[in-house]
Enzyme design. Sequence first.
Site, short mmCIF file in Angstrom:
data_model
loop_
_atom_site.label_atom_id
_atom_site.label_comp_id
_atom_site.label_asym_id
_atom_site.label_seq_id
_atom_site.Cartn_x
_atom_site.Cartn_y
_atom_site.Cartn_z
CB CYS A 405 -0.80 0.33 1.43
SG CYS A 405 -0.39 -0.11 2.96
CG ASP A 529 -8.32 2.16 1.27
OD1 ASP A 529 -6.98 1.65 1.13
OD2 ASP A 529 -8.95 2.19 1.76
CG HIS A 531 -5.23 -0.96 1.76
ND1 HIS A 531 -5.78 0.35 1.94
CD2 HIS A 531 -4.34 -1.58 2.24
CE1 HIS A 531 -3.98 0.58 2.78
NE2 HIS A 531 -3.81 -0.81 3.29
#
Length: 573
Positions: A405, A529, A531
């Site tokens: 990440c 994000d 992820h």
Amino acid sequence: MPDEVWSLDFSLLFENYENVRKWCKDNSLLGFVVGDANTKRIVNILFNSLTDFNAACDLARFIESSFSAEVSLLGILSLMDVEYAFDVRKLGTTTLDAARFVHLSTNTTTLLNRDFERFIDENSDVLSIRQDKDNATVRRAGILARACHKINFNIRVENPDRISEELSKAFALEAEVVDTLCFLNAEKNVMLSSGCKSDISSSLFEGLQKPQFDKNHAEFVPLIAVSSELNEDVGTRLVPIVKIKNGPVTYYSMKTSITGYTIIRASDSSDTVLERLREALRRALFLFEKCTAFSNFIAQDFIEVESFIFFYRESIICVYYPRSNNEALLRGCRSKLHRVFNLSFERPLLRPSQAVLFNNNSALLRDPHLHILNYKPKGKLSLVKGHYDYHHYMQDGIDDTGWGCAYRSLQTIWSWLVLQGYTNKAVPSHREIQESLYECGDKDAKFVGSRQWIGSMELGYCLDNMLGIQSRIINTNSGAEVADNVRQLALHFDNSGTPVMIGGGMLAHTIIGVDFNDSTGECAFLVLDPHYTGEENMSIVVSKGWCGWKAPSFWKQEHFYNLLLPQPPANVI
């Protein structure tokens, strides 16, 4: 013309004047007014210091040619407290429509005080002007059309000192060809030619609810009209005459292509679009000819030329650069253009990496936060400045779920630096990031090729080692303290505008904006994000919150967080 009401973005006018005053100490500034006669909008007023009439005429044509073809030179803005070296009113005689050439006037005090009401009053007898209050959607209405035309020059030169003259003749002949061109769009359902009517609205705008020229494009192919009709009235048949001269002769051959741009609106007629496409190519020819000045024809040192377009303040600027690896040469070109267009010298604005991609083949999602439509702000929004690509898990054929990440956050930050013109280096891979950390001494050799997690400190080392970009670190002891730093984040986005990486609890995210109410203390964070593991689907990314506004509780109380705020270099163009 006084009965017509024209709109003007006064903030841009005053910003231009302030920018020019930073590098030009000469008060004899003259403004060139360019605008769109169809929408009654003054697109820009550009200030330049001029002491020669011929130079002013040449600059006026250069400025007009640098905008898309629906924009034209409307007139000038002179300063009442300045005595010019030549009669600026004569500039109107050099335009095609001298009767509509406007001469606006103001004084330095009005400009320095940003007094738009006084400016309007000073010019009320010449032109009715209102403050431009239209939103970006209104100003960007239309489709951006492009036409690429191949040119082939063969020039015979007996006297090397006359190469420029012969080249100008070749460009003039090519301009005559452009005046006869027809155009066919890529879908082959719109044909534009003299005497041929096409339904522009139904053919180009069908299915587009609110076409925006920064998103909707059309490609046109120029065609040379061929007629089988012979002029029977011609009584004299011309016979070619061959002249043979002794002495050295040099032949020059130039094969290249030029690209012209214009904005098409649903209300435009086919004749209007036809003339604009021709005008766009005429302007491209002029800019191309200007750029050939970098070539040394006598030494046969030819420099290739390439064109770019840039969106700036709801308008389009067309630029031709010599294709060269000489950074000093290119910086000199950019410096001149920044002065001509009154642009700031504090950051890049006209680098090729910032140019509009007519056909963006990137598989990555760009600027997903712009697709969030249902958010109601709590206070003042401070957002990332410019464009970026969304990097996340599972891209590039790499399964980095659970450890990559922070790498993806760095790639997003790097894409911002590329798209803002701060670097031409490609976005690094996971391995290249690891190799950089090994090179700078932060990691050992075993780290390269591993699946180890990295944090904000490592990202800072990479940006410094690979790009020379410095970063600021904000340390917090808990998730609650992240909200305590919202003022600093707002200031960062307002000034620097770079994405911010935040790492904590073995997770990394990218903050691309904050919402802060200074009165109530309420705040929210716009989070990208990394992820996400799905496909490049903008609807899913936005609707499922992979790019969305998060409450302060999003940051876990039990974790400490480090925030990385990259600081782009100042005074770089």
